[in-house]
Motif scaffolding. Structure first.
Motif, mmCIF file in Angstrom:
data_model
loop_
_atom_site.group_PDB
_atom_site.id
_atom_site.type_symbol
_atom_site.label_atom_id
_atom_site.label_comp_id
_atom_site.label_asym_id
_atom_site.label_seq_id
_atom_site.Cartn_x
_atom_site.Cartn_y
_atom_site.Cartn_z
ATOM 1 N N THR A 88 -49.481 -34.046 72.899
ATOM 2 C CA THR A 88 -48.292 -34.549 72.218
ATOM 3 C C THR A 88 -48.487 -34.395 70.718
ATOM 4 O OG1 THR A 88 -49.152 -36.818 72.120
ATOM 5 C CG2 THR A 88 -47.775 -36.246 74.031
ATOM 6 N N ALA A 89 -47.368 -34.340 69.996
ATOM 7 C CA ALA A 89 -47.433 -34.250 68.536
ATOM 8 C C ALA A 89 -46.243 -34.970 67.933
ATOM 9 C CB ALA A 89 -47.457 -32.799 68.083
ATOM 10 N N GLY A 90 -46.476 -35.602 66.804
ATOM 11 C CA GLY A 90 -45.438 -36.262 66.028
ATOM 12 C C GLY A 90 -45.703 -36.023 64.556
ATOM 13 N N PHE A 91 -44.776 -36.452 63.711
ATOM 14 C CA PHE A 91 -44.986 -36.234 62.283
ATOM 15 C C PHE A 91 -44.349 -37.352 61.468
ATOM 16 C CE2 PHE A 91 -40.683 -34.749 62.420
ATOM 17 C CZ PHE A 91 -40.189 -34.890 61.129
ATOM 18 N N ALA A 92 -44.776 -37.401 60.217
ATOM 19 C CA ALA A 92 -44.179 -38.312 59.244
ATOM 20 C C ALA A 92 -44.249 -37.652 57.876
ATOM 21 C CB ALA A 92 -44.919 -39.649 59.220
ATOM 22 N N VAL A 93 -43.313 -38.034 57.028
ATOM 23 C CA VAL A 93 -43.364 -37.641 55.623
ATOM 24 C C VAL A 93 -43.433 -38.946 54.852
ATOM 25 C CG1 VAL A 93 -42.202 -36.462 53.734
ATOM 26 C CG2 VAL A 93 -42.005 -35.568 56.071
ATOM 27 N N ARG A 94 -44.524 -39.090 54.099
ATOM 28 C CA ARG A 94 -44.792 -40.350 53.406
ATOM 29 C C ARG A 94 -44.703 -40.147 51.895
ATOM 30 N NH1 ARG A 94 -49.961 -42.936 55.491
ATOM 31 N NH2 ARG A 94 -50.877 -41.192 54.399
ATOM 32 N N ARG A 95 -44.086 -41.109 51.229
ATOM 33 C CA ARG A 95 -44.000 -41.094 49.771
ATOM 34 C C ARG A 95 -45.358 -41.433 49.172
ATOM 35 N NH1 ARG A 95 -38.292 -43.130 48.111
ATOM 36 N NH2 ARG A 95 -37.182 -43.013 50.079
ATOM 37 N N ALA A 96 -45.512 -41.176 47.891
ATOM 38 C CA ALA A 96 -46.769 -41.489 47.201
ATOM 39 C C ALA A 96 -47.079 -42.973 47.253
ATOM 40 C CB ALA A 96 -46.707 -40.996 45.757
ATOM 41 N N ASP A 97 -46.030 -43.833 47.317
ATOM 42 C CA ASP A 97 -46.261 -45.284 47.358
ATOM 43 C C ASP A 97 -46.552 -45.788 48.773
ATOM 44 O OD1 ASP A 97 -43.795 -45.298 48.649
ATOM 45 O OD2 ASP A 97 -42.740 -46.360 47.046
ATOM 46 N N GLY A 98 -46.628 -44.876 49.758
ATOM 47 C CA GLY A 98 -46.961 -45.252 51.133
ATOM 48 C C GLY A 98 -45.769 -45.458 52.046
ATOM 49 N N ARG A 99 -44.560 -45.572 51.489
ATOM 50 C CA ARG A 99 -43.375 -45.750 52.335
ATOM 51 C C ARG A 99 -43.051 -44.453 53.068
ATOM 52 N NH1 ARG A 99 -38.700 -47.707 48.822
ATOM 53 N NH2 ARG A 99 -39.744 -46.393 47.307
ATOM 54 N N VAL A 100 -42.564 -44.586 54.292
ATOM 55 C CA VAL A 100 -42.248 -43.422 55.114
ATOM 56 C C VAL A 100 -40.826 -42.971 54.829
ATOM 57 C CG1 VAL A 100 -41.969 -42.596 57.485
ATOM 58 C CG2 VAL A 100 -43.900 -44.075 56.898
ATOM 59 N N PRO A 160 -35.307 -38.365 46.788
ATOM 60 C CA PRO A 160 -35.674 -38.607 45.390
ATOM 61 C C PRO A 160 -36.849 -37.733 44.962
ATOM 62 C CG PRO A 160 -35.496 -40.684 46.609
ATOM 63 C CD PRO A 160 -35.421 -39.569 47.611
ATOM 64 N N PRO A 161 -36.829 -37.239 43.728
ATOM 65 C CA PRO A 161 -37.947 -36.442 43.233
ATOM 66 C C PRO A 161 -39.250 -37.243 43.303
ATOM 67 C CG PRO A 161 -36.099 -36.342 41.715
ATOM 68 C CD PRO A 161 -35.773 -37.398 42.737
ATOM 69 N N GLY A 162 -40.339 -36.542 43.561
ATOM 70 C CA GLY A 162 -41.637 -37.203 43.581
ATOM 71 C C GLY A 162 -42.608 -36.520 44.517
ATOM 72 N N SER A 163 -43.772 -37.133 44.658
ATOM 73 C CA SER A 163 -44.847 -36.617 45.502
ATOM 74 C C SER A 163 -44.754 -37.216 46.900
ATOM 75 C CB SER A 163 -46.211 -36.955 44.896
ATOM 76 O OG SER A 163 -46.355 -36.324 43.641
ATOM 77 N N TYR A 164 -44.977 -36.372 47.898
ATOM 78 C CA TYR A 164 -44.921 -36.764 49.303
ATOM 79 C C TYR A 164 -46.084 -36.118 50.042
ATOM 80 C CZ TYR A 164 -40.132 -38.152 48.206
ATOM 81 O OH TYR A 164 -39.029 -38.751 47.652
ATOM 82 N N GLU A 165 -46.298 -36.573 51.265
ATOM 83 C CA GLU A 165 -47.316 -35.966 52.124
ATOM 84 C C GLU A 165 -46.710 -35.783 53.514
ATOM 85 O OE1 GLU A 165 -52.020 -36.535 52.790
ATOM 86 O OE2 GLU A 165 -50.843 -38.359 53.053
ATOM 87 N N VAL A 166 -46.794 -34.543 54.035
ATOM 88 C CA VAL A 166 -46.366 -34.262 55.401
ATOM 89 C C VAL A 166 -47.589 -34.476 56.287
ATOM 90 C CG1 VAL A 166 -45.429 -32.534 56.987
ATOM 91 C CG2 VAL A 166 -44.693 -32.564 54.586
ATOM 92 N N ILE A 167 -47.440 -35.295 57.318
ATOM 93 C CA ILE A 167 -48.556 -35.645 58.203
ATOM 94 C C ILE A 167 -48.173 -35.305 59.634
ATOM 95 C CG2 ILE A 167 -50.067 -37.502 59.023
ATOM 96 C CD1 ILE A 167 -49.099 -39.033 56.423
#
Length: 166
Positions: free
Chosen positions: A92-104, A133-140
């Motif tokens: 199985t696989a899932g994903f999230a995109v998280r903001r720099a402040d930790g919010r999803v 919104p502009p900013g840094s994110y992380e695709v997980i």
């Protein structure tokens, strides 16, 4: 180029024919051991290839995107155990995109990846960038091997820039 497990650094140098200016890029990366559950690098793009060229995300050498359209992601899974009853992997696989402040920003729960030809495991997904919104994110990306019980993940930082058309 076959590389054994361990840390590496790649350096690319280019020269502009018109101006003669030089530019370079250095990229540090780790080659994992070829054992156990693994996830490929994430291919991220805001463009898709034509179906005649294989479809899927068009490979781009950037991680900065405008807040418009869709961000496409593709990855492959390696080293999954095979179910003794079916001879196929159960992953199985899932994903999230998280903001720099930790919010999803966006997330999808893990769902089954059906094996492709020869038992290959891959998934393509996408999520809207419209109005992000502009900013840094992380695709997980999180992958679970339901046969062996292993878990693997891949993470890739991205930046959403400015406003559409800027």
């Amino acid at each position: 180029l076959k590389l054994g497990p361990g840390p590496y650094q790649a350096k690319i140098v280019t020269r502009d024919k018109n101006s003669g200016r030089l530019g370079s890029l250095t990229h540090d990366f780790e080659v994992p051991a070829l054992t156990g559950l693994r996830v490929s690098s994430l291919v991220l793009s805001d463009r898709l290839r034509e179906e005649a060229k294989g479809g899927g995300p068009e490979i781009v050498a950037r991680r900065r995107f405008a807040p418009a359209g869709t961000l496409h992601c593709r990855f492959e899974v390696y080293g999954a155990a095979r179910d003794p009853a079916t001879g196929e992997p159960r992953v199985t696989a899932g994903f999230a995109v998280r903001r720099a402040d930790g919010r999803v920003l966006v997330a999808a729960p893990e769902t089954a990846i059906r094996p492709g030809p020869g038992g290959s495991l891959s998934r393509s997904l996408g999520f809207p960038l419209d109005g992000v919104p502009p900013g840094s994110y992380e695709v997980i990306v999180l992958v679970t091997d339901l046969v062996a019980g292993g878990v693997a993940e891949a993470r890739e930082p991205i930046v959403v820039e400015g406003t559409p058309g800027s």
